[in-house]
Every structure is written in C-alpha cells, then in structure tokens.
Design an enzyme around this catalytic site. Structure first.
Site, PDB file in Angstrom:
ATOM      1  CE1 TYR A   1      38.254  44.452  30.392  1.00  0.00           C
ATOM      2  CE2 TYR A   1      39.468  46.266  31.398  1.00  0.00           C
ATOM      3  CZ  TYR A   1      38.451  45.807  30.593  1.00  0.00           C
ATOM      4  OH  TYR A   1      37.618  46.706  29.977  1.00  0.00           O
ATOM      5  CD  GLU A   2      44.609  47.678  33.694  1.00  0.00           C
ATOM      6  OE1 GLU A   2      45.759  47.514  34.180  1.00  0.00           O
ATOM      7  OE2 GLU A   2      43.851  48.587  34.053  1.00  0.00           O
TER       8      GLU A   2
ATOM      9  CD  GLU B   1      48.600  52.508  41.205  1.00  0.00           C
ATOM     10  OE1 GLU B   1      49.169  51.765  40.386  1.00  0.00           O
ATOM     11  OE2 GLU B   1      48.835  53.720  41.259  1.00  0.00           O
TER      12      GLU B   1
ATOM     13  CE1 TYR C   1      38.936  43.554  37.098  1.00  0.00           C
ATOM     14  CE2 TYR C   1      38.446  42.513  39.201  1.00  0.00           C
ATOM     15  CZ  TYR C   1      38.554  42.447  37.831  1.00  0.00           C
ATOM     16  OH  TYR C   1      38.300  41.269  37.177  1.00  0.00           O
TER      17      TYR C   1
ATOM     18  CD  GLN D   1      25.057  43.516  39.738  1.00  0.00           C
ATOM     19  OE1 GLN D   1      24.421  43.457  40.782  1.00  0.00           O
ATOM     20  NE2 GLN D   1      25.822  42.525  39.301  1.00  0.00           N
TER      21      GLN D   1
ATOM     22  CB  ILE E   1      29.883  47.671  42.081  1.00  0.00           C
ATOM     23  CG1 ILE E   1      28.666  46.875  42.586  1.00  0.00           C
ATOM     24  CG2 ILE E   1      31.089  47.463  43.001  1.00  0.00           C
ATOM     25  CD1 ILE E   1      28.824  45.370  42.517  1.00  0.00           C
TER      26      ILE E   1
ATOM     27  CB  SER F   1      28.922  54.596  39.917  1.00  0.00           C
ATOM     28  OG  SER F   1      28.904  54.562  38.519  1.00  0.00           O
TER      29      SER F   1
ATOM     30  CG  ASN G   1      39.105  50.224  30.697  1.00  0.00           C
ATOM     31  OD1 ASN G   1      37.920  49.980  30.479  1.00  0.00           O
ATOM     32  ND2 ASN G   1      39.722  49.875  31.814  1.00  0.00           N
TER      33      ASN G   1
ATOM     34  CE1 TYR H   1      37.263  55.678  36.530  1.00  0.00           C
ATOM     35  CE2 TYR H   1      38.744  55.652  34.659  1.00  0.00           C
ATOM     36  CZ  TYR H   1      38.303  55.097  35.841  1.00  0.00           C
ATOM     37  OH  TYR H   1      38.900  53.971  36.334  1.00  0.00           O
TER      38      TYR H   1
END
Length: 185
Positions: free
Chosen positions: A41-42, A99, A102, A110, A112, A114, A140, A147
């Site tokens: 993804y990154e 670190e 994901y 949904q 998750i 958070s 991102n 955040y």
C-alpha cells in the site's frame, strides 16, 4: 465527525464482532501478511526485509523489542497495531511510538482503525507515558484524517532522519578512537 474510540472491557471487547487483544505467537503469520500488505500500500515492498522468524523474535523473544495488538472481526484477523517504548529527556518519562497501524482493506471504514488507536492510547495512558507518537506518509489522507479526529497534532517543525545498514556502519566508523588515558602520579 469527532473521534470516539470504543470503550474497552477487560478482554478488549468493542462489540460482539470486534475484539482487540494483545498479539500472541500464533498471530505472527497474520501480522507478517498484513505488514506485506502495508508495504505494498505504501509502495515500500522493495524495503521489506522482515521474516516471520524476525518478527517472532522481536515480539516474543527473550528481550522483546515491541508489542502488538490484533484486531479480529468475527474471529478473523482484521488489523494490527505495533508499538514500542521510547524515552523523552524533556518529559523525563517514557513514551510510546506507534510503529504501524493497519486495517485490511475489506475491514476498513468500520471503526477498527479508531479502535486500535484508542486501545494503544489507553495502554500509553495506563502506563503513564508522556507521549504517544507516530509518523504518517504525507499522501496517506485516510490515516491523516483518522489522526486528526483523534486530536493528534502534526509536528511540522520536525524532520525525520534515518540511517540504515551500511549507513549505520559508516557513521559508526566516524567515531574517533578513544584517546589514551593519562596516568597520574
């Protein structure tokens, strides 16, 4: 929309379908798969060197370097958070570094992410950490929004620096040899 992490019971229950618990050795394979997904993804697959053995040692060896939480939705691995402790000379207290956080694509949106962030924050609070910090890639946007909803501040006055592999060895070679001790008397 305000950030409202779920309230956790003793077992980390958020609902009857979502559980967030400390990772156990049997979770290493699932975490490795999600780390690979995160690297993809990154756009950082080319940097991925971690193996299951390395991760197992880092999380569950005799001197663990980090801890991890697993999010399970209907008993299926849905996401994880990996964190470790730091220290701040300014606060005089240990802190926590998140670190990785994901959530698998099929489980996103949904709550998750958070919930994982809320659980890491609860651990940092319980353990009286002076700070909980992490980094995010500039592009991102979904993570940055999460955040922001959590109340995190972007530290735009700081830049991140890194040495890797041979760079570490080269920097170590720049340290001058210790001068011989002078004898007194």
């Amino acid at each position: 929309m305000a950030f409202s992490p779920a309230t956790f019971g003793e077992e980390g229950n958020v609902s009857s379908r979502l559980k967030i618990e400390e990772a156990v050795p049997a979770d290493v394979s699932s975490i490795c798969t999600m780390v690979r997904d995160l690297a993809e993804y990154e756009g950082l697959v080319h940097t991925l060197a971690m193996t299951e053995e390395m991760l197992s040692e880092a999380l569950f060896g005799p001197n663990p370097a980090a801890r991890a939480l697993m999010a399970r939705f209907d008993h299926e691995a849905a996401g994880f958070a990996a964190y470790y402790y730091t220290f701040s000379t300014f606060t005089g207290r240990r802190g926590m570094w998140l670190e990785d956080l994901y959530v698998k694509r099929s489980f996103r949106r949904q709550g998750i992410g958070s919930s994982l962030l809320g659980r890491v924050a609860a651990i940092a609070h319980r353990e009286e950490c002076g700070r909980l910090e992490w980094s995010a890639l500039h592009w991102n946007e979904p993570a940055i929004r999460l955040y922001g909803r959590a109340g995190a501040k972007q530290l735009s006055e700081w830049d991140v620096y890194r040495l890797e592999g041979e760079e570490i060895a080269a920097a170590a070679r720049t340290v001058p040899a210790a001068a011989p001790r002078r004898r007194t008397g």
